[in-house]
Design a protein around this motif. Sequence first.
Motif, PDB file in Angstrom:
ATOM      1  N   ALA A   1      35.132  40.743  27.822  1.00 18.82           N
ATOM      2  CA  ALA A   1      36.142  40.798  28.884  1.00 18.82           C
ATOM      3  C   ALA A   1      36.013  39.594  29.804  1.00 18.82           C
ATOM      4  O   ALA A   1      37.019  38.998  30.232  1.00 18.82           O
ATOM      5  CB  ALA A   1      36.006  42.092  29.681  1.00 18.82           C
ATOM      6  N   TRP A   2      34.780  39.238  30.117  1.00 13.09           N
ATOM      7  CA  TRP A   2      34.519  38.086  30.983  1.00 13.09           C
ATOM      8  C   TRP A   2      34.996  36.795  30.319  1.00 13.09           C
ATOM      9  O   TRP A   2      35.584  35.929  30.967  1.00 13.09           O
ATOM     10  CB  TRP A   2      33.023  38.028  31.293  1.00 13.09           C
ATOM     11  CG  TRP A   2      32.592  36.874  32.135  1.00 13.09           C
ATOM     12  CD1 TRP A   2      32.788  36.717  33.471  1.00 13.09           C
ATOM     13  CD2 TRP A   2      31.877  35.716  31.692  1.00 13.09           C
ATOM     14  NE1 TRP A   2      32.231  35.523  33.899  1.00 13.09           N
ATOM     15  CE2 TRP A   2      31.667  34.899  32.824  1.00 13.09           C
ATOM     16  CE3 TRP A   2      31.380  35.308  30.460  1.00 13.09           C
ATOM     17  CZ2 TRP A   2      30.997  33.680  32.742  1.00 13.09           C
ATOM     18  CZ3 TRP A   2      30.704  34.100  30.376  1.00 13.09           C
ATOM     19  CH2 TRP A   2      30.519  33.301  31.512  1.00 13.09           C
ATOM     20  N   GLN A   3      34.756  36.648  29.017  1.00 13.53           N
ATOM     21  CA  GLN A   3      35.199  35.462  28.292  1.00 13.53           C
ATOM     22  C   GLN A   3      36.724  35.350  28.320  1.00 13.53           C
ATOM     23  O   GLN A   3      37.288  34.270  28.551  1.00 13.53           O
ATOM     24  CB  GLN A   3      34.722  35.536  26.837  1.00 13.53           C
ATOM     25  CG  GLN A   3      33.215  35.514  26.659  1.00 13.53           C
ATOM     26  CD  GLN A   3      32.663  34.092  26.658  1.00 13.53           C
ATOM     27  OE1 GLN A   3      32.897  33.312  27.586  1.00 13.53           O
ATOM     28  NE2 GLN A   3      31.937  33.753  25.614  1.00 13.53           N
ATOM     29  N   ILE A   4      37.399  36.465  28.080  1.00 11.62           N
ATOM     30  CA  ILE A   4      38.863  36.467  28.103  1.00 11.62           C
ATOM     31  C   ILE A   4      39.371  36.144  29.494  1.00 11.62           C
ATOM     32  O   ILE A   4      40.309  35.358  29.671  1.00 11.62           O
ATOM     33  CB  ILE A   4      39.398  37.827  27.619  1.00 11.62           C
ATOM     34  CG1 ILE A   4      39.055  38.032  26.146  1.00 11.62           C
ATOM     35  CG2 ILE A   4      40.909  37.918  27.838  1.00 11.62           C
ATOM     36  CD1 ILE A   4      39.319  39.430  25.635  1.00 11.62           C
TER      37      ILE A   4
ATOM     38  N   ASP B   1      37.304  43.179  19.792  1.00 11.41           N
ATOM     39  CA  ASP B   1      38.393  43.023  18.829  1.00 11.41           C
ATOM     40  C   ASP B   1      39.439  42.040  19.345  1.00 11.41           C
ATOM     41  O   ASP B   1      39.911  41.165  18.607  1.00 11.41           O
ATOM     42  CB  ASP B   1      39.057  44.374  18.558  1.00 11.41           C
ATOM     43  CG  ASP B   1      38.141  45.345  17.831  1.00 11.41           C
ATOM     44  OD1 ASP B   1      37.191  44.882  17.171  1.00 11.41           O
ATOM     45  OD2 ASP B   1      38.376  46.564  17.943  1.00 11.41           O
ATOM     46  N   LEU B   2      39.814  42.173  20.602  1.00 12.89           N
ATOM     47  CA  LEU B   2      40.826  41.289  21.177  1.00 12.89           C
ATOM     48  C   LEU B   2      40.325  39.852  21.224  1.00 12.89           C
ATOM     49  O   LEU B   2      41.076  38.904  20.932  1.00 12.89           O
ATOM     50  CB  LEU B   2      41.196  41.777  22.579  1.00 12.89           C
ATOM     51  CG  LEU B   2      42.231  40.929  23.336  1.00 12.89           C
ATOM     52  CD1 LEU B   2      43.555  40.904  22.586  1.00 12.89           C
ATOM     53  CD2 LEU B   2      42.430  41.457  24.758  1.00 12.89           C
ATOM     54  N   TRP B   3      39.072  39.673  21.595  1.00 13.25           N
ATOM     55  CA  TRP B   3      38.493  38.333  21.687  1.00 13.25           C
ATOM     56  C   TRP B   3      38.550  37.626  20.336  1.00 13.25           C
ATOM     57  O   TRP B   3      38.976  36.473  20.247  1.00 13.25           O
ATOM     58  CB  TRP B   3      37.060  38.425  22.192  1.00 13.25           C
ATOM     59  CG  TRP B   3      36.319  37.123  22.187  1.00 13.25           C
ATOM     60  CD1 TRP B   3      35.230  36.798  21.425  1.00 13.25           C
ATOM     61  CD2 TRP B   3      36.583  35.973  22.987  1.00 13.25           C
ATOM     62  NE1 TRP B   3      34.808  35.519  21.691  1.00 13.25           N
ATOM     63  CE2 TRP B   3      35.628  34.988  22.655  1.00 13.25           C
ATOM     64  CE3 TRP B   3      37.546  35.673  23.957  1.00 13.25           C
ATOM     65  CZ2 TRP B   3      35.608  33.732  23.247  1.00 13.25           C
ATOM     66  CZ3 TRP B   3      37.521  34.426  24.554  1.00 13.25           C
ATOM     67  CH2 TRP B   3      36.562  33.468  24.198  1.00 13.25           C
ATOM     68  N   HIS B   4      38.151  38.303  19.287  1.00  8.44           N
ATOM     69  CA  HIS B   4      38.172  37.674  17.962  1.00  8.44           C
ATOM     70  C   HIS B   4      39.609  37.400  17.511  1.00  8.44           C
ATOM     71  O   HIS B   4      39.879  36.364  16.887  1.00  8.44           O
ATOM     72  CB  HIS B   4      37.447  38.558  16.949  1.00  8.44           C
ATOM     73  CG  HIS B   4      35.964  38.619  17.181  1.00  8.44           C
ATOM     74  ND1 HIS B   4      35.177  37.485  17.298  1.00  8.44           N
ATOM     75  CD2 HIS B   4      35.121  39.667  17.324  1.00  8.44           C
ATOM     76  CE1 HIS B   4      33.917  37.833  17.492  1.00  8.44           C
ATOM     77  NE2 HIS B   4      33.860  39.154  17.528  1.00  8.44           N
TER      78      HIS B   4
ATOM     79  N   ARG C   1      50.643  43.814  23.338  1.00  5.99           N
ATOM     80  CA  ARG C   1      50.402  45.170  22.855  1.00  5.99           C
ATOM     81  C   ARG C   1      48.905  45.424  22.683  1.00  5.99           C
ATOM     82  O   ARG C   1      48.386  46.478  23.081  1.00  5.99           O
ATOM     83  CB  ARG C   1      51.118  45.386  21.526  1.00  5.99           C
ATOM     84  CG  ARG C   1      51.019  46.828  21.011  1.00  5.99           C
ATOM     85  CD  ARG C   1      51.557  46.947  19.609  1.00  5.99           C
ATOM     86  NE  ARG C   1      50.713  46.255  18.646  1.00  5.99           N
ATOM     87  CZ  ARG C   1      49.560  46.737  18.178  1.00  5.99           C
ATOM     88  NH1 ARG C   1      49.113  47.915  18.590  1.00  5.99           N
ATOM     89  NH2 ARG C   1      48.848  46.046  17.301  1.00  5.99           N
ATOM     90  N   ARG C   2      48.205  44.447  22.090  1.00  7.03           N
ATOM     91  CA  ARG C   2      46.766  44.593  21.908  1.00  7.03           C
ATOM     92  C   ARG C   2      46.031  44.637  23.256  1.00  7.03           C
ATOM     93  O   ARG C   2      45.049  45.361  23.422  1.00  7.03           O
ATOM     94  CB  ARG C   2      46.220  43.452  21.052  1.00  7.03           C
ATOM     95  CG  ARG C   2      46.581  43.572  19.575  1.00  7.03           C
ATOM     96  CD  ARG C   2      46.151  42.344  18.793  1.00  7.03           C
ATOM     97  NE  ARG C   2      46.447  42.483  17.379  1.00  7.03           N
ATOM     98  CZ  ARG C   2      45.556  42.833  16.440  1.00  7.03           C
ATOM     99  NH1 ARG C   2      44.299  43.070  16.788  1.00  7.03           N
ATOM    100  NH2 ARG C   2      45.909  42.938  15.175  1.00  7.03           N
ATOM    101  N   LEU C   3      46.510  43.849  24.203  1.00  6.77           N
ATOM    102  CA  LEU C   3      45.894  43.848  25.521  1.00  6.77           C
ATOM    103  C   LEU C   3      46.033  45.211  26.184  1.00  6.77           C
ATOM    104  O   LEU C   3      45.073  45.723  26.784  1.00  6.77           O
ATOM    105  CB  LEU C   3      46.529  42.766  26.400  1.00  6.77           C
ATOM    106  CG  LEU C   3      46.051  42.695  27.847  1.00  6.77           C
ATOM    107  CD1 LEU C   3      44.548  42.470  27.919  1.00  6.77           C
ATOM    108  CD2 LEU C   3      46.790  41.598  28.603  1.00  6.77           C
TER     109      LEU C   3
END
Length: 377
Positions: free
Chosen positions: A322-325, A362-365, A348-350
């Motif tokens: 979360a921090w990276q995003i 999952d979102l980060w990748h 949608r994924r967010l």
Amino acid sequence: MQYDVLICGAGPAGSTCGRLLAGQGFKVAIFDQASFPRYKPCGGGLTGKAQGELAPGWEDLVEDSAGEVIFYHRQKDPLPVNSDGAVIKMVSRERLDAWLLEGAARAGAAVRDGYPIAAVRETESGVAVQGADGRVWEGSFLVGADGARSLVRRSLPFQTEATDGITLECEVPAADGVLEGYRGQVLLSYGGIPAGYGWVFPKGDHLSVGIGSFTRQVKGLRRYFDTFCRGLGLPIPLQLRCRGAVIPAAGGQGGVFHTRRALLVGDAAGLVDPFSGEGIYYALRSGRLAAEAIQTVAGGGGGLEAYSRQLNDELLQPLHYAWQIARVVYALTPVVHRLVTANPEVARRLVEVLFGSATYEDLWHYLRERYAIFRLV
């Protein structure tokens, strides 16, 4: 008076921990300087993860449910994301926190609200809490659930690394006709405040409207708030009272949240999502994990260090993503909004991540595989 567990702080983390321990026969005392029910600056959104941590009966507190999230960039260019069911349920923190504390009291915890704590200490044989009135309370274990400015954290040798941000929230009265226009949806606007966003959540008879930044370097928070409201066409009464709060956002780097006889939970441990600012789930979950750790140790099952390991593995490690995003999104908000507008799948994924049905990892990748700006971090 001697207790098994002394809990400083009666918010969601402290009340959850107290309820679970008292329900297992532990002699528990909960202290808080505020008298409950008390107002708490917070949007009051319950994600799916938070709902799963609550005891039955919380459903009666729900004031609205949202199946639509509308993203804005600087209060413009709306991007709606619709879900089949409710992605978030709105509650009053005043009512939620009072209900949680009442649950702890029903389970057998002794509650002393309106009772400021002046000092805490830990010895080889136990812990002690001293009230502002000079009275001393002794116990076997101590739980620091006393918020972002935690006295317990400052008094004992924990190691935490949260970065303080700041939020400003108001309850905006709204006529029935106006309120109906916001029912069933959540509004989130990025880019209008450095390293943060603004929100509008519908409640029973008002709108919860606020802005937050994950840095305390922001000046003129009320000016940002007024700009946010004007951009969305929200009429703000002249005498409207806004209240601020500190956001202790986690960096996901891990920490030491235990001593020999004490634990930190919730905001006191810095357990706030560094992208969304959500803290309720992390408070509830850490309160449960703390109760389980104390039960294990009291039963002869080792020391409290297992609690820090579990917090780091289960909560802090996912928040590192979360921090990276957040680093990318809040530094390059115009670029990210164009990206999301061009590919609604990202939005949608967010939403799935924000409200608990998917993970930040999952979102980060997903983002790193598709967009170079996320590979630069």
